[in-house]
Motif scaffolding. Sequence first.
Motif, short mmCIF file in Angstrom:
data_model
loop_
_atom_site.label_atom_id
_atom_site.label_comp_id
_atom_site.label_asym_id
_atom_site.label_seq_id
_atom_site.Cartn_x
_atom_site.Cartn_y
_atom_site.Cartn_z
N VAL A 52 0.83 -1.20 0.00
CA VAL A 52 0.00 0.00 0.00
C VAL A 52 0.87 1.25 0.00
N ASN A 53 0.61 2.16 -0.93
CA ASN A 53 1.20 3.50 -0.96
C ASN A 53 2.70 3.52 -0.67
N ASN A 54 3.44 2.67 -1.34
CA ASN A 54 4.90 2.61 -1.21
C ASN A 54 5.39 2.35 0.21
N SER A 55 4.56 1.73 1.02
CA SER A 55 5.01 1.36 2.37
C SER A 55 5.72 0.01 2.27
N PRO A 56 6.52 -0.35 3.25
CA PRO A 56 7.22 -1.64 3.19
C PRO A 56 6.36 -2.83 3.61
N VAL A 57 5.12 -2.59 4.00
CA VAL A 57 4.25 -3.63 4.55
C VAL A 57 3.31 -4.18 3.47
N ILE A 58 3.20 -5.52 3.42
CA ILE A 58 2.24 -6.18 2.54
C ILE A 58 0.96 -6.39 3.33
N ARG A 59 -0.18 -5.98 2.75
CA ARG A 59 -1.47 -6.11 3.45
C ARG A 59 -2.42 -7.00 2.65
N LYS A 60 -3.42 -7.50 3.35
CA LYS A 60 -4.44 -8.36 2.76
C LYS A 60 -5.74 -7.56 2.69
N PHE A 61 -6.46 -7.68 1.55
CA PHE A 61 -7.74 -7.01 1.37
C PHE A 61 -8.77 -8.03 0.90
N GLU A 62 -9.94 -8.05 1.55
CA GLU A 62 -11.02 -8.96 1.18
C GLU A 62 -11.78 -8.41 -0.03
N TYR A 63 -12.09 -9.29 -0.97
CA TYR A 63 -12.81 -8.90 -2.18
C TYR A 63 -14.15 -8.24 -1.87
N GLU A 64 -14.84 -8.75 -0.86
CA GLU A 64 -16.18 -8.26 -0.54
C GLU A 64 -16.21 -6.78 -0.22
N LYS A 65 -15.12 -6.25 0.32
CA LYS A 65 -15.08 -4.87 0.77
C LYS A 65 -14.48 -3.92 -0.27
N ILE A 66 -14.09 -4.44 -1.44
CA ILE A 66 -13.45 -3.63 -2.47
C ILE A 66 -14.50 -3.15 -3.46
N ALA A 67 -14.42 -1.85 -3.80
CA ALA A 67 -15.35 -1.25 -4.78
C ALA A 67 -14.60 -0.21 -5.60
N ASN A 68 -15.17 0.15 -6.74
CA ASN A 68 -14.64 1.21 -7.62
C ASN A 68 -13.17 1.01 -7.96
N ILE A 69 -12.85 -0.14 -8.52
CA ILE A 69 -11.46 -0.47 -8.86
C ILE A 69 -11.09 0.20 -10.17
N ARG A 70 -9.87 0.73 -10.20
CA ARG A 70 -9.35 1.22 -11.48
C ARG A 70 -7.85 1.03 -11.51
N ILE A 71 -7.36 0.75 -12.71
CA ILE A 71 -5.92 0.61 -12.93
C ILE A 71 -5.38 2.00 -13.25
N LEU A 72 -4.34 2.41 -12.54
CA LEU A 72 -3.73 3.71 -12.80
C LEU A 72 -2.85 3.60 -14.04
N PRO A 73 -3.16 4.35 -15.10
CA PRO A 73 -2.52 4.13 -16.40
C PRO A 73 -1.02 4.43 -16.46
N ASN A 74 -0.56 5.45 -15.80
CA ASN A 74 0.84 5.85 -15.93
C ASN A 74 1.66 5.56 -14.68
N SER A 75 1.33 4.49 -14.00
CA SER A 75 2.06 4.16 -12.78
C SER A 75 2.44 2.69 -12.80
N ARG A 76 3.72 2.43 -12.82
CA ARG A 76 4.21 1.06 -12.79
C ARG A 76 4.96 0.84 -11.48
N PHE A 77 5.09 -0.41 -11.08
CA PHE A 77 5.82 -0.72 -9.87
C PHE A 77 6.73 -1.92 -10.10
N THR A 78 7.74 -2.02 -9.26
CA THR A 78 8.63 -3.17 -9.27
C THR A 78 8.46 -3.88 -7.94
N PRO A 79 8.15 -5.16 -7.96
CA PRO A 79 7.99 -5.90 -6.69
C PRO A 79 9.28 -5.87 -5.89
N ILE A 80 9.14 -5.72 -4.59
CA ILE A 80 10.29 -5.75 -3.70
C ILE A 80 10.64 -7.20 -3.39
N ILE A 81 11.83 -7.59 -3.74
CA ILE A 81 12.30 -8.94 -3.47
C ILE A 81 13.53 -8.81 -2.57
#
Length: 82
Positions: free
Chosen positions: A46-75
Motif C-alpha cells: 500500500v502507498n509505497n510502504s514496506p508492509v504487505i497487506r491483505k484485502f477482502e474482495y467483498e469490501k473492495i469497490a470502484n477499482i481502477r488501474i492507474l494508467p501511468n504508474s508502474r511498480f517493481t515488486p520488492i524482493i
Amino acid sequence: MKTDIFFEAMIKRKKLQFLYGLDQVTLDPYYIGADRNGKKVIYGRVNNSPVIRKFEYEKIANIRILPNSRFTPIIPIYYSMN
C-alpha cells in the motif's frame, strides 16, 4: 470481474486504486488467494510502504488501474560475505 482487473494489473505491473470500506487505497498488487475462511483476498503493498497487506474482495469497490504508474515488486536480497 474483479479478478480480471487484478490479474491484468499484476501482469502489467500497474498500480490499482479502489475503495476499501470508506478508505481510498492505492495498491501494488502481488497475489490473489483465499484466507482461512475461504474468502477471496488480494495481497499487495500500500502507498509505497514496506508492509504487505491483505484485502477482502467483498469490501473492495470502484477499482481502477492507474494508467501511468508502474511498480517493481520488492524482493529481499541477502548478500553473503565470504
